[in-house]
Write a protein that holds these residues in place. Structure first.
Motif, short mmCIF file in Angstrom:
data_model
loop_
_atom_site.label_atom_id
_atom_site.label_comp_id
_atom_site.label_asym_id
_atom_site.label_seq_id
_atom_site.Cartn_x
_atom_site.Cartn_y
_atom_site.Cartn_z
N THR A 1 -3.09 1.87 -3.93
CA THR A 1 -3.86 2.93 -4.58
C THR A 1 -3.04 3.70 -5.62
OG1 THR A 1 -3.30 4.49 -2.81
CG2 THR A 1 -5.37 3.24 -2.58
N LEU B 1 -3.78 -6.50 -6.05
CA LEU B 1 -3.22 -5.25 -5.54
C LEU B 1 -4.25 -4.46 -4.74
CD1 LEU B 1 -1.14 -4.12 -8.66
CD2 LEU B 1 -0.23 -4.95 -6.48
N ASN B 2 -5.49 -4.46 -5.21
CA ASN B 2 -6.55 -3.77 -4.47
C ASN B 2 -6.76 -4.40 -3.10
OD1 ASN B 2 -7.04 -1.97 -6.55
ND2 ASN B 2 -8.66 -3.22 -7.48
N ALA B 3 -6.63 -5.72 -3.04
CA ALA B 3 -6.78 -6.42 -1.76
C ALA B 3 -5.68 -6.03 -0.78
CB ALA B 3 -6.77 -7.93 -1.98
N GLU B 4 -4.53 -5.60 -1.33
CA GLU B 4 -3.42 -5.14 -0.49
C GLU B 4 -3.49 -3.64 -0.23
OE1 GLU B 4 -1.13 -7.03 0.93
OE2 GLU B 4 -1.82 -8.91 0.03
N LYS B 5 -4.63 -3.03 -0.65
CA LYS B 5 -4.88 -1.58 -0.45
C LYS B 5 -3.90 -0.71 -1.23
CE LYS B 5 -7.25 -2.01 4.00
NZ LYS B 5 -7.48 -3.46 3.86
N ARG C 1 -0.38 3.83 -9.18
CA ARG C 1 -0.57 3.57 -10.60
C ARG C 1 0.06 2.22 -10.97
NH1 ARG C 1 -3.79 7.21 -13.71
NH2 ARG C 1 -3.76 9.22 -12.65
N ALA D 1 0.81 -1.22 0.00
CA ALA D 1 0.00 0.00 0.00
C ALA D 1 0.85 1.27 0.00
CB ALA D 1 -0.94 0.00 1.20
N SER E 1 -4.67 -6.73 -10.71
CA SER E 1 -5.28 -5.52 -10.16
C SER E 1 -6.11 -5.83 -8.92
CB SER E 1 -6.15 -4.84 -11.22
OG SER E 1 -5.37 -4.39 -12.30
N ALA E 2 -6.85 -6.94 -8.96
CA ALA E 2 -7.67 -7.34 -7.81
C ALA E 2 -6.79 -7.68 -6.61
CB ALA E 2 -8.55 -8.53 -8.18
#
Length: 690
Positions: free
Chosen positions: A236, A230-234, A238, A61, A227-228
Motif C-alpha cells: 500500500t 504489488l497489489n496482490a502482495e498487499k 508509494r 506489504a 502495480s497489480a
C-alpha cells in the motif's frame, strides 16, 4: 522555497532492473539499517525478478515505498518493439519523421536507410493551420480528425500521436483534435505535442511525441503489471519511477510520459556515483556502468551531473527532454566475442544477455563472452558466482568456446585469446571515456573513474592506464549502485515553453507571470509524488542565442519566487546570457541582439540526505579476517599468484598491493600488479598507480 513533506513510514527500496540482473537496495531510515540483493532478471517477464528480489527483504506489504529504475522503454526503442502507432498532423507535414534534419545513417547511397517508428500509411494529414505568431490561419477540420482516428484504429493502431505545426505558439487546434480523438479512441494511449513538448522545432517535437505514443502501451503495460503484482502482495506504499534526468516521478506520470524513462536505470547510477564521489572528496569523475549488455559512461564536473536538452537513443530516434548525458556502447559482460570476416577480433555489440547468458552459465550459449574471458583468466571466482542462482560456473566450457571461436581463427593460445578479448573490450570502454572527456576539452588526468555495475570494477585498472585517469574509486557496493541511486535521487519535474522573443522586445511582467504559472504547475507534480522531501526548489533556465544563430546556450536565471514574484528584468536576462555565453565561448558578440527561445522550469523535491557513512565497514572488520587465500590469475601473458580478499571485511585504512582480487556478493574488484588500493572512511576502494 522550503517546506516539509512526509509520507507514511516504512523502508524504501531502490530496484534497478537490468538486462542480466535485478539489483535492490533496502534502506530503513528510522533504524539506520540497509540491505542489498541481486537476483537474475527475467527478460520478457521482469515482474518475476522484481518481486523475487523484494521478497528477500521480507513481507512486501511492510515496505513504505519502492523506487524503480527501468530500461524497458530504452529496450523497446532499440529493439523496435513498441506499439503500432499512428500520427495525425497538419496537411503537408506527415513526412517530418522521415526527413528528420536531413541526416543520414550512411552518407553514400541512392536509397534511404531509416524507417520511422510510425509507418507512412499510418501518418494522417488533416486541414488546419496555425501561424508562427500563434494566429489561426485555418480552423481545424474536426470531421477529418475523427475520420483519421477511425482509419488508424481500422489499421490496427494501438496508440496515436497528434502534432500540428506551430502548436507551441497556440494550442487551440491541437487541443480540439485531442478531444475529437478521445471521443473515438478506445484507450488512453494518446500523445499530444503541446502536452509532451510545447517547444519550437517541428522535427524534435514530432519525434518526441511520436516516441512517447509508441512507448505508452509498452511502459504502461509493464508498470500496470508491476502495480497489480504489488497489489496482490498487499503493498500500500508509494511506487515511483526514476527519470532520465536523474529525478523521480510517480507511476501515473511515467504512464503519461514514458519517453522520460529512457536510460533511467543508468541515470540512477550516475546520481549515486556523484553523491559518493563528492563525499569522498573527488568532485570530478567519469562513471562507467558495466552491466550484462552495455557500458554506460557519464561525466560529472565539480560534483554536478551533465544534463542534455535532447538525446538520440538510436539513429533517427530523437527525444527532446532533459537527460543526464550518458554515452552507451555495446560492451557488457554478456557481449559476444567473435572474429570478423577481416580476421579482426570484435567484442559486442551482440549480447547473450541473462538468457542464455555466458557459456559458463551452462544455459545453452556456445559463443564466448567477455564474462567467459574473465572467468578463464581466473579473475572471476567460478566457485562463487554473483546473483545466487548458479552453484558454480563451467570454466572448461568457457575455455572450449574461446578456443573454437577466437583462439583457432586467430592462431592464439586459449589464455592469450581470453586476454585479447578483455583487451579489446577495455579498448572500446577507453574509447567511450575519451569521447566524453578529451574530445570535450577535459583532461582525464584530473578525473577519477567510478566503475560500477556487476563487471565495472574488473576493468578499472585498465581504464586508469589506457586513458590516463588520476585514479579509480570503486563504491562500497558497485553491483547495486544504480539501486542505491534510486533511493537517494530527488523528485523532479521539468517543463518547457517557447518564448521566441528578443531581450529588447521582452515584457518582463508577462515573463514573470509565465514563470510563476509554470513553477506552480511543476511544483504540483512534485508534491503529488508523495515521497518524503525536505524542500522543493524551483529552477529557471532560458535557451538563448544571438540573432542569426541556430544553436542555443543554457542560461540559468538567478531568480527565486519566495516573494510571489521572480523580479526578472531585461537587465537580469541580458546579464545571465552574457555570463553563460562567455563561459561557453570565451567571448561575446557586441552589437548583436540576444533572443530567448525557450523557458525551462524545474521543480526539484530535495530528499532527506542519505548518510553514506551507513555503508562504511564496521568495527569488526580486519585485514586478517578479509584474507581468503590465493589463486593463480592471468595478467600480461602469464600466471600470477594473487591474494584474494573478502572486500566487505576490509577495514577503513586497509592498503592492498596488486595483484589482488577483492570479492563481494554483488561484484569483483581487480587490482592489477602495477596498482595499489586503499579503503577510505566510507568503505570505497581508491585504486592508484604504485
Amino acid at each position: 522555497m522550503t517546506n516539509q513533506f512526509t509520507t507514511s513510514g516504512g523502508a524504501v527500496v531502490g530496484v534497478d532492473v537490468g538486462g542480466t540482473f535485478t539489483d535492490l537496495f533496502y534502506y530503513d531510515e528510522a533504524a539506520g539499517r540497509f540491505r542489498t540483493a541481486k537476483v537474475s532478471s527475467n527478460r520478457g517477464d521482469e515482474a518475476t525478478g522484481f518481486l523475487e528480489g523484494l521478497k528477500t527483504f521480507g513481507d512486501i506489504a511492510d515496505l513504505g515505498s519502492i523506487v524503480h529504475g527501468t530500461t524497458v522503454g530504452t529496450n523497446a526503442l532499440l529493439e523496435r518493439k513498441g506499439a503500432r502507432t499512428a500520427l495525425i498532423t497538419t496537411r503537408g507535414f506527415r513526412d517530418v519523421l522521415e526527413m528528420r534534419r536531413r541526416d543520414r545513417l550512411n552518407t553514400w547511397g541512392l536509397w534511404g536507410d531509416f524507417t520511422p517508428v510510425i509507418e507512412r500509411d499510418l501518418r494522417f494529414e488533416v486541414r488546419e493551420r496555425v501561424l508562427a505568431d500563434g494566429s489561426v490561419d485555418e480552423a481545424l477540420d474536426t470531421d477529418g480528425v475523427t475520420a483519421a482516428a477511425k482509419a488508424a484504429l481500422a489499421a490496427g493502431a494501438e496508440a496515436i500521436a497528434i502534432v500540428f505545426i506551430n502548436a507551441y505558439a497556440n494550442p487551440e487546434n491541437e487541443l480540439a483534435a485531442l478531444e475529437a480523438v478521445r471521443a473515438v479512441w478506445p484507450n488512453d494511449n494518446i500523445a499530444c505535442s503541446v502536452q509532451i513538448l510545447p517547444e519550437i522545432r517541428e522535427f524534435e517535437r514530432t519525434s518526441t511525441t511520436a516516441l512517447n505514443a509508441y512507448l505508452q502501451p509498452v511502459v504502461g503495460g509493464y508498470l500496470g503489471k508491476l502495480s497489480a503484482a504489488l497489489n496482490a502482495e498487499k503493498f500500500t506504499g508509494r511506487f515511483h519511477i526514476v527519470q532520465s534526468n536523474g529525478g523521480v516521478m510517480s507511476t501515473d506520470t511515467a504512464r503519461k510520459l514514458p519517453v522520460r524513462t529512457a536510460l533511467s536505470g543508468p541515470a540512477a547510477g550516475v546520481i549515486a556515483a556523484a553523491a559518493i564521489s563528492r563525499a569522498a572528496g573527488f568532485p570530478n569523475i567519469i562513471t562507467g556502468d558495466l552491466g550484462g549488455t552495455s557500458f554506460d559512461v557519464s561525466l560529472v564536473v565539480d560534483g554536478e551531473t551533465s544534463l542534455a536538452a535532447q538525446t538520440t537513443i538510436d539513429f533517427g530516434l530523437v527525444v527532446r527532454t532533459p537527460m543526464i548525458e550518458i554515452t552507451t556502447i555495446g560492451a557488457g559482460g554478456g557481449s559476444i566475442a567473435h572474429v570478423d570476416a577481416g580476421g579482426l577480433l570484435q567484442v559486442g555489440p551482440e549480447s547473450a544477455g541473462s538468457r542464455p547468458g555466458p557459456v559458463a552459465y551452462g544455459q545453452g550459449n556456445t559463443r564466448p563472452t567477455l564474462t567467459d574471458a574473465n572467468i578463464v583468466l581466473g579473475r572471476i571466482n567460478a566457485e562463487r558466482p554473483i546473483g545466487g542462482k548458479l552453484a558454480r560456473l563451467d570454466v572448461e566450457a568457457a575455455k572450449a568456446a574461446i578456443e573454437e571461436h577466437v583462439a583457432k581463427p586467430t592462431g592464439l593460445g586459449v589464455m592469450e585469446a581470453a586476454e585479447a578479448i578483455v583487451r579489446v573490450a577495455d579498448g572500446r570502454m577507453a574509447g567511450a571515456i575519451r569521447l566524453v572527456s578529451i574530445e570535450r576539452g577535459h583532461d582525464p588526468a584530473k578525473f577519477v573513474a567510478v566503475p560500477f555495475g556487476g563487471g565495472g570494477a574488473l576493468h578499472a585498472g585498465a581504464l586508469i592506464k589506457d586513458v590516463g585517469l588520476q585514479a579509480a574509486l570503486v563504491p562500497r557496493y558497485p553491483g547495486i549502485n544504480s539501486a542505491l541511486g534510486c533511493v537517494i535521487a530527488d523528485i523532479r519535474h521539468d517543463q518547457v515553453q517557447t518564448v521566441n522573443l528578443t531581450v529588447d522586445a521582452l515584457d518582463p511582467a508577462a515573463l514573470d507571470a509565465r514563470m510563476i504559472a509554470e513553477a506552480a504547475a511543476a511544483r504540483q507534480v512534485v508534491e503529488d509524488a508523495g515521497l518524503q522531501m525536505d524542500r522543493i526548489d524551483i529552477v529557471f533556465e532560458l535557451d538563448m542565442h544571438y540573432i542569426g544563430q541556430t544553436h542555443t546556450v543554457s542560461v540559468p536565471l538567478p531568480v527565486t519566487i519566495e516573494t510571489g514574484t521572480t523580479g526578472v528584468t531585461r537587465d537580469v536576462v541580458q546579464a545571465a546570457f552574457d555570463k553563460s555565453y562567455q563561459a561557453s565561448f570565451s567571448r561575446l558578440l557586441p552589437g548583436l541582439a540576444a533572443k530567448i527561445v525557450n523557458l525551462r522550469t524545474s521543480a526539484i523535491g530535495r530528499r532527506p540526505q542519505f548518510n553514506l557513512k551507513t555503508l562504511a565497514p564496521g568495527d569488526d572488520c580486519s585485514l586478517d579476517k578479509a584474507r581468503i587465500g590465493t589463486r593463480p590469475v592471468w595478467f600480461d601473458g602469464g600466471w600470477h599468484d594473487t591474494m584474494i580478499y573478502a572486500r566487505l571485511d576490509l577495514p577503513v585504512g586497509a592498503e592492498i598491493s596488486g595483484p589482488a582480487i577483492l570479492e563481494q556478493p554483488d561484484a569483483t574488484v581487480l587490482v592489477d600488479p602495477d596498482l595499489k588500493a586503499r579503503v577510505d572512511e566510507l568503505g570505497n576502494i581508491i585504486m592508484e598507480r604504485k
